[in-house]
Design a protein around this motif. Sequence first.
Motif, PDB file in Angstrom:
ATOM      1  N   PHE A   1       0.812  -1.053   0.013  1.00 22.74           N
ATOM      2  CA  PHE A   1       0.011  -0.152   0.092  1.00 22.74           C
ATOM      3  C   PHE A   1       0.915   1.537  -0.028  1.00 22.74           C
ATOM      4  N   GLU A   2       1.966   1.272   0.674  1.00 25.05           N
ATOM      5  CA  GLU A   2       3.036   2.367   0.698  1.00 25.05           C
ATOM      6  C   GLU A   2       3.353   2.685  -0.838  1.00 25.05           C
ATOM      7  N   GLN A   3       3.628   1.646  -1.588  1.00 26.99           N
ATOM      8  CA  GLN A   3       4.132   1.510  -2.874  1.00 26.99           C
ATOM      9  C   GLN A   3       3.174   2.113  -3.574  1.00 26.99           C
ATOM     10  N   GLN A   4       1.828   1.717  -3.739  1.00 27.80           N
ATOM     11  CA  GLN A   4       0.675   2.126  -4.260  1.00 27.80           C
ATOM     12  C   GLN A   4       0.542   3.778  -3.929  1.00 27.80           C
ATOM     13  N   ASP A   5       0.492   4.136  -2.741  1.00 27.31           N
ATOM     14  CA  ASP A   5       0.616   5.495  -2.553  1.00 27.31           C
ATOM     15  C   ASP A   5       1.453   6.592  -3.238  1.00 27.31           C
TER      16      ASP A   5
ATOM     17  N   ALA B   1       3.137   5.699  -5.844  1.00 26.63           N
ATOM     18  CA  ALA B   1       2.964   5.754  -7.325  1.00 26.63           C
ATOM     19  C   ALA B   1       1.838   6.754  -7.710  1.00 26.63           C
ATOM     20  N   THR B   2       0.771   6.795  -6.828  1.00 27.38           N
ATOM     21  CA  THR B   2      -0.285   7.693  -7.107  1.00 27.38           C
ATOM     22  C   THR B   2      -0.195   9.024  -6.938  1.00 27.38           C
ATOM     23  N   LYS B   3       0.886   9.218  -6.043  1.00 29.13           N
ATOM     24  CA  LYS B   3       1.207  10.855  -5.845  1.00 29.13           C
ATOM     25  C   LYS B   3       2.218  11.205  -7.064  1.00 29.13           C
ATOM     26  N   VAL B   4       2.993  10.267  -7.562  1.00 32.16           N
ATOM     27  CA  VAL B   4       3.797  10.584  -8.916  1.00 32.16           C
ATOM     28  C   VAL B   4       2.888  10.867 -10.055  1.00 32.16           C
ATOM     29  N   ALA B   5       1.706  10.048 -10.070  1.00 28.20           N
ATOM     30  CA  ALA B   5       0.921   9.974 -11.127  1.00 28.20           C
ATOM     31  C   ALA B   5       0.066  11.251 -11.037  1.00 28.20           C
ATOM     32  N   ILE B   6      -0.155  11.798  -9.916  1.00 25.14           N
ATOM     33  CA  ILE B   6      -1.283  13.022  -9.840  1.00 25.14           C
ATOM     34  C   ILE B   6      -0.291  14.203 -10.085  1.00 25.14           C
ATOM     35  N   ILE B   7       0.995  14.133  -9.397  1.00 21.68           N
ATOM     36  CA  ILE B   7       2.016  15.385  -9.732  1.00 21.68           C
ATOM     37  C   ILE B   7       2.376  15.440 -11.315  1.00 21.68           C
ATOM     38  N   GLU B   8       2.323  14.527 -11.976  1.00 24.92           N
ATOM     39  CA  GLU B   8       2.815  14.400 -13.607  1.00 24.92           C
ATOM     40  C   GLU B   8       1.534  14.615 -14.359  1.00 24.92           C
ATOM     41  N   SER B   9       0.424  14.525 -13.832  1.00 20.97           N
ATOM     42  CA  SER B   9      -0.984  14.471 -14.507  1.00 20.97           C
ATOM     43  C   SER B   9      -1.169  13.243 -15.785  1.00 20.97           C
ATOM     44  N   ARG B  10      -0.796  11.921 -15.211  1.00 22.46           N
ATOM     45  CA  ARG B  10      -0.790  11.044 -15.879  1.00 22.46           C
ATOM     46  C   ARG B  10      -1.995  10.290 -15.739  1.00 22.46           C
ATOM     47  N   GLY B  11      -3.194  10.524 -16.213  1.00 21.30           N
ATOM     48  CA  GLY B  11      -4.343  10.381 -15.837  1.00 21.30           C
ATOM     49  C   GLY B  11      -4.672   8.659 -16.194  1.00 21.30           C
ATOM     50  N   ASP B  12      -4.118   8.245 -17.270  1.00 21.82           N
ATOM     51  CA  ASP B  12      -4.364   6.949 -17.668  1.00 21.82           C
ATOM     52  C   ASP B  12      -3.469   6.041 -16.838  1.00 21.82           C
ATOM     53  N   GLU B  13      -2.463   6.267 -16.346  1.00 21.55           N
ATOM     54  CA  GLU B  13      -1.791   5.272 -15.593  1.00 21.55           C
ATOM     55  C   GLU B  13      -2.286   5.610 -14.171  1.00 21.55           C
TER      56      GLU B  13
ATOM     57  N   SER C   1      -6.262  -1.288 -10.304  1.00 24.58           N
ATOM     58  CA  SER C   1      -5.348  -2.425  -9.781  1.00 24.58           C
ATOM     59  C   SER C   1      -5.565  -2.595  -7.951  1.00 24.58           C
ATOM     60  N   ALA C   2      -5.481  -1.589  -7.519  1.00 25.07           N
ATOM     61  CA  ALA C   2      -5.479  -1.299  -6.030  1.00 25.07           C
ATOM     62  C   ALA C   2      -6.828  -1.802  -5.540  1.00 25.07           C
ATOM     63  N   LEU C   3      -7.889  -1.381  -6.341  1.00 25.65           N
ATOM     64  CA  LEU C   3      -9.399  -2.042  -6.090  1.00 25.65           C
ATOM     65  C   LEU C   3      -9.592  -3.378  -6.350  1.00 25.65           C
TER      66      LEU C   3
END
Length: 53
Positions: free
Chosen positions: A9-13, A15-27, A34-36
């Motif tokens: 879950f820490e790794q998922q968190d 990766a989520t933060k990085v995707a939000i910062i870089e605006s990578r919506g598909d990723e 995957s988390a769900l």
Amino acid sequence: MSNEIERFFEQQDEATKVAIIESRGDELTDILVSALEDALSILYGEMQPETVH
């Protein structure tokens, strides 16, 4: 919660933060789906009734 699950879950968190910062919506969508799926799989495994013989 085991260390392995907590680390996952820490790794998922992260990766989520990085995707939000870089605006990578598909990723981000892929990460969230995957988390769900993982969460539902864990819950499904916990809800399995024991086999009665």
